[in-house]
Design a protein around this motif. Structure first.
Motif, mmCIF file in Angstrom:
data_model
loop_
_atom_site.group_PDB
_atom_site.id
_atom_site.type_symbol
_atom_site.label_atom_id
_atom_site.label_comp_id
_atom_site.label_asym_id
_atom_site.label_seq_id
_atom_site.Cartn_x
_atom_site.Cartn_y
_atom_site.Cartn_z
ATOM 1 N N ALA A 1 114.884 -74.883 15.704
ATOM 2 C CA ALA A 1 115.398 -76.169 15.213
ATOM 3 C C ALA A 1 116.749 -76.479 15.848
ATOM 4 O O ALA A 1 117.034 -77.635 16.183
ATOM 5 C CB ALA A 1 115.515 -76.153 13.692
ATOM 6 N N TYR A 2 117.574 -75.481 16.018
ATOM 7 C CA TYR A 2 118.885 -75.660 16.650
ATOM 8 C C TYR A 2 118.713 -76.178 18.082
ATOM 9 O O TYR A 2 119.340 -77.156 18.481
ATOM 10 C CB TYR A 2 119.639 -74.325 16.622
ATOM 11 C CG TYR A 2 120.971 -74.342 17.313
ATOM 12 C CD1 TYR A 2 122.092 -74.917 16.714
ATOM 13 C CD2 TYR A 2 121.124 -73.758 18.560
ATOM 14 C CE1 TYR A 2 123.327 -74.912 17.346
ATOM 15 C CE2 TYR A 2 122.353 -73.743 19.195
ATOM 16 C CZ TYR A 2 123.448 -74.327 18.591
ATOM 17 O OH TYR A 2 124.661 -74.321 19.221
ATOM 18 N N THR B 1 123.146 -76.397 9.111
ATOM 19 C CA THR B 1 121.892 -76.686 8.414
ATOM 20 C C THR B 1 121.089 -75.419 8.154
ATOM 21 O O THR B 1 120.566 -75.221 7.062
ATOM 22 C CB THR B 1 121.046 -77.693 9.219
ATOM 23 O OG1 THR B 1 121.823 -78.874 9.389
ATOM 24 C CG2 THR B 1 119.749 -78.018 8.531
ATOM 25 N N ASP B 2 120.956 -74.563 9.183
ATOM 26 C CA ASP B 2 120.241 -73.300 9.016
ATOM 27 C C ASP B 2 120.688 -72.345 10.108
ATOM 28 O O ASP B 2 120.316 -72.504 11.264
ATOM 29 C CB ASP B 2 118.730 -73.499 9.073
ATOM 30 C CG ASP B 2 117.965 -72.211 8.768
ATOM 31 O OD1 ASP B 2 118.565 -71.108 8.823
ATOM 32 O OD2 ASP B 2 116.766 -72.287 8.480
ATOM 33 N N ARG B 3 121.455 -71.365 9.725
ATOM 34 C CA ARG B 3 122.036 -70.428 10.680
ATOM 35 C C ARG B 3 121.014 -69.525 11.363
ATOM 36 O O ARG B 3 121.362 -68.803 12.300
ATOM 37 C CB ARG B 3 123.060 -69.543 9.971
ATOM 38 C CG ARG B 3 124.232 -70.305 9.440
ATOM 39 C CD ARG B 3 125.199 -69.408 8.683
ATOM 40 N NE ARG B 3 125.719 -68.349 9.536
ATOM 41 C CZ ARG B 3 125.862 -67.089 9.137
ATOM 42 N NH1 ARG B 3 125.510 -66.728 7.927
ATOM 43 N NH2 ARG B 3 126.358 -66.180 9.946
ATOM 44 N N HIS B 4 119.767 -69.529 10.913
ATOM 45 C CA HIS B 4 118.774 -68.612 11.470
ATOM 46 C C HIS B 4 117.591 -69.319 12.115
ATOM 47 O O HIS B 4 116.629 -68.667 12.494
ATOM 48 C CB HIS B 4 118.286 -67.644 10.384
ATOM 49 C CG HIS B 4 119.379 -66.772 9.876
ATOM 50 N ND1 HIS B 4 119.849 -65.681 10.570
ATOM 51 C CD2 HIS B 4 120.136 -66.842 8.749
ATOM 52 C CE1 HIS B 4 120.832 -65.117 9.891
ATOM 53 N NE2 HIS B 4 121.026 -65.802 8.788
ATOM 54 N N ASP B 5 117.642 -70.625 12.251
ATOM 55 C CA ASP B 5 116.511 -71.367 12.820
ATOM 56 C C ASP B 5 116.827 -71.794 14.254
ATOM 57 O O ASP B 5 117.202 -72.926 14.527
ATOM 58 C CB ASP B 5 116.203 -72.586 11.947
ATOM 59 C CG ASP B 5 114.888 -73.251 12.327
ATOM 60 O OD1 ASP B 5 114.348 -72.950 13.423
ATOM 61 O OD2 ASP B 5 114.410 -74.076 11.536
ATOM 62 N N ARG B 6 116.673 -70.843 15.192
ATOM 63 C CA ARG B 6 116.972 -71.139 16.594
ATOM 64 C C ARG B 6 116.107 -72.252 17.175
ATOM 65 O O ARG B 6 116.624 -73.103 17.894
ATOM 66 C CB ARG B 6 116.859 -69.883 17.451
ATOM 67 C CG ARG B 6 118.008 -68.944 17.203
ATOM 68 C CD ARG B 6 118.064 -67.834 18.235
ATOM 69 N NE ARG B 6 119.131 -66.943 17.867
ATOM 70 C CZ ARG B 6 120.413 -67.155 18.112
ATOM 71 N NH1 ARG B 6 120.770 -68.219 18.758
ATOM 72 N NH2 ARG B 6 121.325 -66.300 17.720
ATOM 73 N N PRO C 1 122.971 -64.543 13.604
ATOM 74 C CA PRO C 1 123.025 -65.913 13.087
ATOM 75 C C PRO C 1 123.667 -66.870 14.094
ATOM 76 O O PRO C 1 124.386 -66.451 15.001
ATOM 77 C CB PRO C 1 123.886 -65.781 11.835
ATOM 78 C CG PRO C 1 124.676 -64.547 12.042
ATOM 79 C CD PRO C 1 123.841 -63.637 12.898
ATOM 80 N N ASP D 1 126.384 -69.002 14.663
ATOM 81 C CA ASP D 1 127.737 -69.292 14.194
ATOM 82 C C ASP D 1 128.492 -69.968 15.322
ATOM 83 O O ASP D 1 128.622 -69.396 16.411
ATOM 84 C CB ASP D 1 128.477 -68.004 13.793
ATOM 85 C CG ASP D 1 127.960 -67.413 12.499
ATOM 86 O OD1 ASP D 1 127.613 -68.198 11.589
ATOM 87 O OD2 ASP D 1 127.905 -66.183 12.399
ATOM 88 N N ARG E 1 115.162 -59.882 13.270
ATOM 89 C CA ARG E 1 116.007 -61.026 12.935
ATOM 90 C C ARG E 1 117.178 -61.059 13.909
ATOM 91 O O ARG E 1 117.911 -60.097 14.047
ATOM 92 C CB ARG E 1 116.515 -60.902 11.507
ATOM 93 C CG ARG E 1 117.227 -62.122 11.024
ATOM 94 C CD ARG E 1 117.391 -62.001 9.509
ATOM 95 N NE ARG E 1 118.096 -63.131 8.985
ATOM 96 C CZ ARG E 1 117.497 -64.192 8.469
ATOM 97 N NH1 ARG E 1 116.194 -64.265 8.441
ATOM 98 N NH2 ARG E 1 118.206 -65.181 7.990
ATOM 99 N N ALA F 1 124.045 -75.958 13.266
ATOM 100 C CA ALA F 1 124.248 -74.573 12.831
ATOM 101 C C ALA F 1 124.479 -74.501 11.327
ATOM 102 O O ALA F 1 124.054 -73.540 10.681
ATOM 103 C CB ALA F 1 125.418 -73.952 13.592
#
Length: 183
Positions: free
Chosen positions: A155-156, A148-153, A5, A7, A2, A146
Motif C-alpha cells: 500500500a505504501y 496509515t499502516d507501518r507494515h503495509d509495504r 516497519p 518509519d 515480518r 507510513a
C-alpha cells in the motif's frame, strides 16, 4: 517473515557516508559484472528529504539472466549481504539484496540488467534534488502513507506511485528522460 516497519525519519547527513562505504564494498565485490557506477537512489539520496532509514542502491550488469543469481549472491554474501528476493523480482527481471539482513536492513541493493528500465530512478532522484517543492510534497505523501499502516509495504508503494509517475511524465514531456514509467 515480518519486515521492519515503515518509519519516516528526518534526513540524516550520515546516509551519504553509509552509502559511500557500502558502494565501495559492492563495487569491489561485483567488479567483474558492473556496467556503471553503483548509484545511491531513493529518498535517502536526496539531501533534506525525510525517508525510511534504509539506503537504496542500484547496480547494473550487462543483462538480466537467472543464471547470474547465485554468482551475484555468493559475491555479495562474501561481504555480508544477503539475497532477499522480492515477490516481483523475476517478473521485473531484477535481484534484491539487503545488508546486514532482510528483516532489519540498513541497505537495499537492486541489481538490474542494462535492459531494465533503470533511468527513471535516477531522473526522479535528480529532480527531487533540484526541486524542493516537489521534494516537500513527496515527503508529505510518504509520511501520510507510513502513518496509515507501518507494515503495509504494497500500500505504501502504491500510494507513492501516482506522484512519482506524475513527475516522470512531466520530465518526459520536458525531454529529460526517455521513459515515463517505473517498473
Amino acid at each position: 517473515m515480518r519486515l521492519d516497519p515503515i518509519d519516516i525519519v528526518p534526513y540524516d547527513p550520515a546516509w551519504e557516508t553509509a552509502y559511500a562505504d557500502e558502494r565501495d564494498r559492492v563495487t569491489t565485490a561485483l567488479a567483474g559484472w558492473l556496467t556503471g557506477p553503483v548509484e545511491h537512489i531513493g529518498s535517502t539520496s536526496v539531501p533534506g528529504l525525510p525517508a525510511k532509514p534504509i539506503i537504496d542502491m542500484l547496480a547494473r550488469v550487462p543483462k538480466w539472466d537467472p543464471a547470474l543469481t547465485w554468482p551475484l549472491a555468493d559475491a555479495l554474501a562474501a561481504i555480508g549481504w544477503v539475497h532477499a528476493p522480492e515477490p516481483t523480482d523475476d517478473a521485473q527481471r531484477k535481484w534484491s539484496f539487503c545488508f546486514p539482513d532482510a528483516r532489519w536492513r540498513t541497505h537495499h541493493l537492486h541489481v538490474v540488467g542494462e535492459d531494465w528500465n533503470w533511468r527513471p530512478l535516477l531522473a526522479f532522484r535528480d529532480h527531487l534534488r533540484t526541486h524542493p517543492a516537489d521534494a516537500a510534497e513527496y515527503a508529505r505523501i510518504k509520511t501520510e502513507l507510513a502513518a496509515t499502516d507501518r507494515h503495509d509495504r504494497p500500500a505504501y508503494r502504491a500510494g507513492k506511485a501516482p506522484f512519482i509517475e506524475s513527475i516522470l511524465t512531466r520530465l518526459s514531456a520536458e525531454g529529460e528522460t526517455r521513459t515515463i514509467k517505473l517498473e
